[in-house]
Design a protein around this motif. Structure first.
Motif, PDB file in Angstrom:
ATOM      1  N   LYS A  70       0.827  -1.206   0.000  1.00 34.73           N
ATOM      2  CA  LYS A  70       0.000   0.000   0.000  1.00 34.73           C
ATOM      3  C   LYS A  70       0.866   1.262   0.000  1.00 34.73           C
ATOM      4  CE  LYS A  70      -4.114  -1.921   2.160  1.00 34.73           C
ATOM      5  NZ  LYS A  70      -4.866  -2.066   3.413  1.00 34.73           N
ATOM      6  N   LEU A  75      -1.122   4.370  -1.458  1.00 33.07           N
ATOM      7  CA  LEU A  75      -2.434   4.323  -0.809  1.00 33.07           C
ATOM      8  C   LEU A  75      -2.309   4.622   0.681  1.00 33.07           C
ATOM      9  CD1 LEU A  75      -3.831   1.118  -2.543  1.00 33.07           C
ATOM     10  CD2 LEU A  75      -4.306   3.490  -3.112  1.00 33.07           C
ATOM     11  N   LEU A  76      -1.128   4.390   1.204  1.00 37.50           N
ATOM     12  CA  LEU A  76      -0.841   4.705   2.604  1.00 37.50           C
ATOM     13  C   LEU A  76       0.407   5.580   2.628  1.00 37.50           C
ATOM     14  CD1 LEU A  76      -1.039   1.489   4.819  1.00 37.50           C
ATOM     15  CD2 LEU A  76      -2.372   3.566   5.074  1.00 37.50           C
ATOM     16  N   LYS A  95       0.040   8.954  -7.923  1.00 37.90           N
ATOM     17  CA  LYS A  95      -0.839   8.724  -9.083  1.00 37.90           C
ATOM     18  C   LYS A  95      -0.023   8.279 -10.300  1.00 37.90           C
ATOM     19  CE  LYS A  95      -4.978  11.462  -8.464  1.00 37.90           C
ATOM     20  NZ  LYS A  95      -5.799  12.527  -9.060  1.00 37.90           N
ATOM     21  N   ARG A  98       0.854   4.700  -9.791  1.00 38.23           N
ATOM     22  CA  ARG A  98      -0.260   3.769 -10.036  1.00 38.23           C
ATOM     23  C   ARG A  98      -0.605   3.675 -11.523  1.00 38.23           C
ATOM     24  NH1 ARG A  98      -2.569   5.973  -5.143  1.00 38.23           N
ATOM     25  NH2 ARG A  98      -4.205   7.054  -6.267  1.00 38.23           N
ATOM     26  N   GLN A  99      -0.229   4.709 -12.265  1.00 37.56           N
ATOM     27  CA  GLN A  99      -0.421   4.643 -13.720  1.00 37.56           C
ATOM     28  C   GLN A  99       0.533   3.630 -14.339  1.00 37.56           C
ATOM     29  OE1 GLN A  99      -2.632   5.193 -16.120  1.00 37.56           O
ATOM     30  NE2 GLN A  99      -2.496   7.404 -16.251  1.00 37.56           N
ATOM     31  N   TYR A 103      -1.637  -3.694 -10.184  1.00 39.21           N
ATOM     32  CA  TYR A 103      -1.749  -4.331  -8.870  1.00 39.21           C
ATOM     33  C   TYR A 103      -2.845  -5.382  -8.900  1.00 39.21           C
ATOM     34  CZ  TYR A 103      -2.867  -4.820  -3.895  1.00 39.21           C
ATOM     35  OH  TYR A 103      -3.130  -5.321  -2.643  1.00 39.21           O
ATOM     36  N   ALA A 123     -11.324  -1.516 -15.958  1.00 40.48           N
ATOM     37  CA  ALA A 123      -9.987  -1.285 -15.382  1.00 40.48           C
ATOM     38  C   ALA A 123      -9.104  -0.524 -16.374  1.00 40.48           C
ATOM     39  CB  ALA A 123      -9.351  -2.612 -15.004  1.00 40.48           C
ATOM     40  N   ARG A 125     -10.130   1.494 -18.751  1.00 33.26           N
ATOM     41  CA  ARG A 125     -10.616   2.870 -18.888  1.00 33.26           C
ATOM     42  C   ARG A 125     -10.215   3.729 -17.697  1.00 33.26           C
ATOM     43  NH1 ARG A 125     -16.662   3.410 -20.363  1.00 33.26           N
ATOM     44  NH2 ARG A 125     -16.004   5.560 -20.615  1.00 33.26           N
ATOM     45  N   LEU A 126     -10.130   3.097 -16.519  1.00 36.05           N
ATOM     46  CA  LEU A 126      -9.664   3.862 -15.355  1.00 36.05           C
ATOM     47  C   LEU A 126      -8.207   4.288 -15.537  1.00 36.05           C
ATOM     48  CD1 LEU A 126     -11.157   1.992 -12.254  1.00 36.05           C
ATOM     49  CD2 LEU A 126     -11.911   4.138 -13.259  1.00 36.05           C
ATOM     50  N   SER A 127      -7.491   3.532 -16.356  1.00 36.10           N
ATOM     51  CA  SER A 127      -6.108   3.916 -16.656  1.00 36.10           C
ATOM     52  C   SER A 127      -6.051   4.765 -17.926  1.00 36.10           C
ATOM     53  CB  SER A 127      -5.237   2.671 -16.810  1.00 36.10           C
ATOM     54  OG  SER A 127      -5.110   2.031 -15.575  1.00 36.10           O
ATOM     55  N   CYS A 128      -7.194   5.309 -18.299  1.00 32.62           N
ATOM     56  CA  CYS A 128      -7.274   6.295 -19.382  1.00 32.62           C
ATOM     57  C   CYS A 128      -7.107   5.710 -20.783  1.00 32.62           C
ATOM     58  CB  CYS A 128      -6.286   7.439 -19.178  1.00 32.62           C
ATOM     59  SG  CYS A 128      -6.689   8.429 -17.750  1.00 32.62           S
ATOM     60  N   HIS A 174      -3.415  -2.404 -18.800  1.00 30.65           N
ATOM     61  CA  HIS A 174      -2.869  -1.113 -19.261  1.00 30.65           C
ATOM     62  C   HIS A 174      -1.373  -1.189 -19.525  1.00 30.65           C
ATOM     63  CE1 HIS A 174      -2.411  -1.256 -14.917  1.00 30.65           C
ATOM     64  NE2 HIS A 174      -1.600  -0.240 -14.948  1.00 30.65           N
ATOM     65  N   PRO A 176       1.412  -2.295 -17.726  1.00 36.67           N
ATOM     66  CA  PRO A 176       2.265  -1.605 -16.754  1.00 36.67           C
ATOM     67  C   PRO A 176       3.713  -2.085 -16.819  1.00 36.67           C
ATOM     68  CG  PRO A 176       1.015  -3.330 -15.669  1.00 36.67           C
ATOM     69  CD  PRO A 176       0.569  -3.331 -17.095  1.00 36.67           C
TER      70      PRO A 176
END
Lengths: 332, 327
Positions: A70, A75-76, A95, A98-99, A103, A123, A125-128, A174, A176
């Protein structure tokens, strides 16, 4: 010491301690990371580097693996310390991290009422990724993950294995640079497990992905990892390459025979070579010099023993893990 | 690379703007919610009151050409609840009004009919539709741990909340502002000349502002309930409970004073008692936006209450949405 395996004598004590690997390229760099939850210190001064390739992140329950992940994903926020993931400072550029990171959580997570392919598209689309391209890519990744027509069923109807594939596809869709896989083979049958590990190796070897595998299944780590980090009680107990860890401090040879190994053991004794039979029925001979090997072949020929395999002995992951955890739990 | 290859292929295409992430959450939420048959039926039902409210618009505009229609319109006005404003305006007009007299009361008539449309059938539908759409939006994500899918991506809490707010707002827009705007367009088409737009141009703006004041607080409150539990039915129960309890409280508080005022033949003003009912608070604010309520001692507290509730709900949302990450 408790819970020491019966074949413990085979393994020399592995060296414990957070040793940064040598080399320039670092996927993850962590410096003095501390995380405290309302007085409870989950991570103690974590300083470790993850090289490119496949890294196994191991540790017993409560060792701080999830907390560390995290923190890596932003996230933390760490209580103190700093670090980078793919060259980007954690938290400050979470951010962007995470792009670039995929995970796969250990927990069963899904969006009810969506089909598998819609989940992967979501998922993406959340990564654009554009909507149409996300759908195309979702199908492509589901093909890679071995998902068939079940991709059109709603995710609530999926088996555990299919959900694992779905989570893997979502992490990968996406493209990664770094994949963080939390228990990727959990709940998979042996065939699917092999297929999943094979995919991980393909991604690492053929596509240059760096992968962090967080798992309790030690043979998985041994099968695919290049580097191993063991966390115990919030501290880095081991951070070394697998090759380095697997190599015993004193060289030894493991011999498997057709028939009882005691025959060859007695034969070797006549050549003044001491050996022992471990509980798995494998004959272990200290030393790996060419002379020693020749002596073994000669003794076998003299006593008509058929040798199935003769390989250098390696430390097992279980022993390394137990040693690291027990060392970490002992007071200084 | 062969087209039939099912091995892994890298991707380096063009990414869309990062500002679209909340829209992705919103559009996916709309698609998921739309799979409910009950919701689809209710959305269809939301347009039925439009036909009913269209009748007085039709009668009013036809009265310009046909004086007999005026009698029909006056009769219809009497069936509308809380119609004293409209009754007063219509009562001052002779049986055969001139076009100038129509022109003088048109804005007031249109505004009142539109407010009535928003205040009664659409407000009731709003409570039901929010009760169906909002409760699972966050609680289901918490229960199925779908938040890990969102927050493993470069999604901020703000984008997540905006996406969820967008889902509920979309459906509320669909049942409130959109039919009201359709009603306005229909009224313009029924009127003798398009020039009526010159005197009623502010109505669409009032519709949008009035709808926004209904949509934002209700959406945030419903989502805050959703974020507080893993069971969406509890969130739904809490949502309906505040409306029912509020309405019962208000009715109880005003019953005796209203009865005593009626015995004295005095006008009864509920005053602060309005603030006990969310329905009355929203109604007061919308009534002010459409220009029918001017008692600032009630309007200002109503606005302040809505702002406070919205901010408190937003704070709960921010807190709860990040809660799973903190453990």
């Amino acid at each position: 010491m408790k819970n020491i395996p019966a074949d413990r004598w085979l393994f020399d004590r592995v060296s414990i301690g957070a040793t940064a690997p040598t080399g320039d390229a670092r996927v993850i760099e962590l410096r003095s990371i501390v995380k405290t939850y309302r007085g409870f210190q989950a991570l103690h001064d974590i300083t470790v580097d993850f090289p490119p390739g496949v890294t196994g992140l191991l540790g017993p329950n409560g060792a701080g693996k999830s907390t560390l992940i995290k923190i890596l994903l932003g996230l933390l926020r760490a209580s103190s310390g700093d670090g980078t993931v793919l060259g980007k400072p954690i938290w400050h550029q979470s951010k962007q991290i995470r792009q670039l990171v995929g995970y796969m959580p250990e927990d069963d997570c899904y969006l009810p009422s969506l089909s598998g392919v819609e989940c992967v598209q979501f998922a993406a689309r959340l990564s654009c990724l554009p909507a149409t391209e996300a759908l195309r890519r979702a199908h492509e990744i589901l093909d890679f993950c071995g998902a068939g027509q079940e991709r059109y069923r709603t995710v609530e109807t999926y088996s555990t294995g299919m959900r694992q594939k779905l989570k893997f596809a979502q992490a990968l869709v996406h493209d990664p640079a770094l994949l963080v896989l939390d228990e990727p083979t959990s709940g998979l049958d042996p065939d699917e497990r092999d297929a999943m590990l094979n995919r991980i190796r393909i991604l690492a070897n053929s596509h240059g992905k760096s992968i962090v595998i967080c798992t309790h299944i030690l043979p998985d780590v041994q099968q695919v990892s290049d580097f191993v980090v063991i966390l115990a009680a919030g501290r880095v107990a081991v951070a070394k390459s697998l090759a380095e860890l697997a190599r015993p401090a004193l060289p030894a040879l493991e011999i498997r025979t057709l028939g009882p190994p005691e025959t060859l053991q007695a034969a070797l004794r006549t050549h003044a070579v001491e050996s022992q039979v471990n509980p798995l029925g494998v004959l272990v001979v200290q030393g790996d010099s060419p002379t020693c090997v020749q002596t073994i072949w000669r003794a076998a020929a003299e006593h008509d023993v058929l040798i199935r395999s003769l390989v250098p002995a390696r430390n097992s992951m279980e022993a390394i893990f137990l040693e690291a955890v027990q060392s970490a739990s002992q007071p200084n | 690379m062969p087209i039939h290859s099912i091995s892994y292929r890298p991707w380096d295409g063009h990414r869309v703007s990062r500002w679209t992430r909340w829209l992705t959450i919103c559009s996916t939420g709309i698609v998921r919610s739309s799979k409910s048959q009950w919701l689809r039926r209710l959305l269809f039902a939301a347009f039925i009151p439009l036909l009913f409210t269209g009748i007085p618009f039709f009668l009013f505009e036809q009265s310009v050409r046909d004086p007999n229609m005026w009698q029909a319109f006056s009769g219809f006005v009497r069936t509308i609840p809380q119609n004293h404003v409209l009754h007063h305006a219509v009562g001052n007009v002779p049986h055969h009004p001139t076009p100038e007299q129509f022109e003088a009361i048109r804005h007031q008539v249109w505004s009142f009919l539109t407010l009535t449309f928003l205040r009664y059938p659409q407000a009731f539908l709003m409570v039901i539709i929010v009760g169906i759409v909002a409760p699972p939006l966050i609680s289901q994500d918490l229960r199925t741990r779908a938040y890990l899918i969102y927050f493993a991506r470069p999604i901020s809490r703000m984008e997540y909340i905006a996406g969820k707010v967008g889902v509920v707002s979309f459906f509320l827009f669909l049942i409130s502002a959109l039919p009201a705007l359709c009603l306005y367009v229909a009224a313009v088409m029924l009127s003798p000349s398009v020039e009526v737009v010159l005197t009623t141009w502010d109505l669409p703006i009032r519709i949008l502002i009035g709808s926004a004041w209904m949509i934002v607080p209700t959406t945030l409150v419903a989502l805050a309930f959703s974020s507080l539990t893993l069971e969406s039915r509890y969130a739904g129960f809490a949502w309906f409970a505040i409306w029912i309890i509020g309405h019962v409280t208000y009715s109880t508080l005003v019953a005796i004073p209203a009865y005593e005022a009626s015995r004295r033949h005095e006008e009864f003003l509920p005053g602060w008692r309005l603030l006990t009912s969310p329905y009355q608070v929203l109604g007061t604010v919308q009534s002010y936006i459409f220009g029918f309520t001017h008692e600032l001692d009630v309007v200002i507290p109503a606005f302040l209450l809505l702002i406070t509730v919205s901010l408190a709900s937003l704070a709960i949302l921010f807190r709860r949405v990040s809660a799973p990450m903190r453990v």
